[in-house]
Write an enzyme that holds these catalytic residues in place. Sequence first.
Site, mmCIF file in Angstrom:
data_model
loop_
_atom_site.group_PDB
_atom_site.id
_atom_site.type_symbol
_atom_site.label_atom_id
_atom_site.label_comp_id
_atom_site.label_asym_id
_atom_site.label_seq_id
_atom_site.Cartn_x
_atom_site.Cartn_y
_atom_site.Cartn_z
ATOM 1 N N CYS A 67 111.925 16.944 -6.939
ATOM 2 C CA CYS A 67 111.486 16.414 -8.049
ATOM 3 C C CYS A 67 110.082 17.188 -8.464
ATOM 4 O O CYS A 67 109.267 17.593 -7.779
ATOM 5 C CB CYS A 67 110.945 15.030 -7.847
ATOM 6 S SG CYS A 67 110.176 14.252 -9.200
ATOM 7 N N THR A 76 112.502 19.792 -15.403
ATOM 8 C CA THR A 76 112.774 18.617 -14.303
ATOM 9 C C THR A 76 114.100 18.988 -13.444
ATOM 10 O O THR A 76 114.897 19.861 -13.805
ATOM 11 C CB THR A 76 113.062 17.478 -15.239
ATOM 12 O OG1 THR A 76 113.687 16.192 -14.530
ATOM 13 C CG2 THR A 76 113.989 17.879 -16.369
#
Length: 231
Positions: free
Chosen positions: A197, A83
């Site tokens: 992202c 992430t």
Amino acid sequence: MKTIGIIGGLSWQSTIDYYRIINQRENELLGGSTTGTVIVYSVNLDEMLAHVSSGEYSILGEKLGNAAHKLETVGAELIVLATNTMHVVADKIASSVRVPMLHITDALAAQIIKKGFTTVGLIGTSYTMDLPFYKNKLLEEYAIHVITPPEDSYEAIFKVIQDELTFNILKEESRKKYLEIIDELHQRGAQGVILGCTEIPMLIKQEHTPVPLFDTTEIHARTAAEKAFSL
């Protein structure tokens, strides 16, 4: 090849991509029927985002640090946090283990520098775009300047991630909106744009725009495989 430990579930959609890319890259490096030795510890995304939104970074760091420690305990020799946003507590995670952790911006910076770029755009969650942890690291450690979209677009960008991409929902209207934002960043001087992202590359591909893109999922996962090969 060293064993890679992935802290995943952030979201599980992109964790699947990490697992696939790591195995593909290790097979490219070693050939034959080689696949990676990978351990995944999947956490609850909603719980972790709640800590970020509440500014509870100490609690977040402790929980993700515990996940990293558990991976190390069962044999992980390299930690990867799958992430961008949760790297806000990367230092805490890294200090929780004795094995190395590959920071996503270190892998990213190498690719930006390889292109010869010094100014890039960034799209991601509101936290990644707004908080200093990501932009400052690129600037202070690699002299890479980061341009973000106007703040009034943060909510719309994040909504697509949270409500659509996390659930593998891909909408053409959302792609169009993202491409408009990428073009606007390019117009403001970004030589390329970071897909900051790990879900965004599900929606936006290089084929969709002439603006050079940096797919953080691909970059981070491939670099992890290469580092596991060289350790």
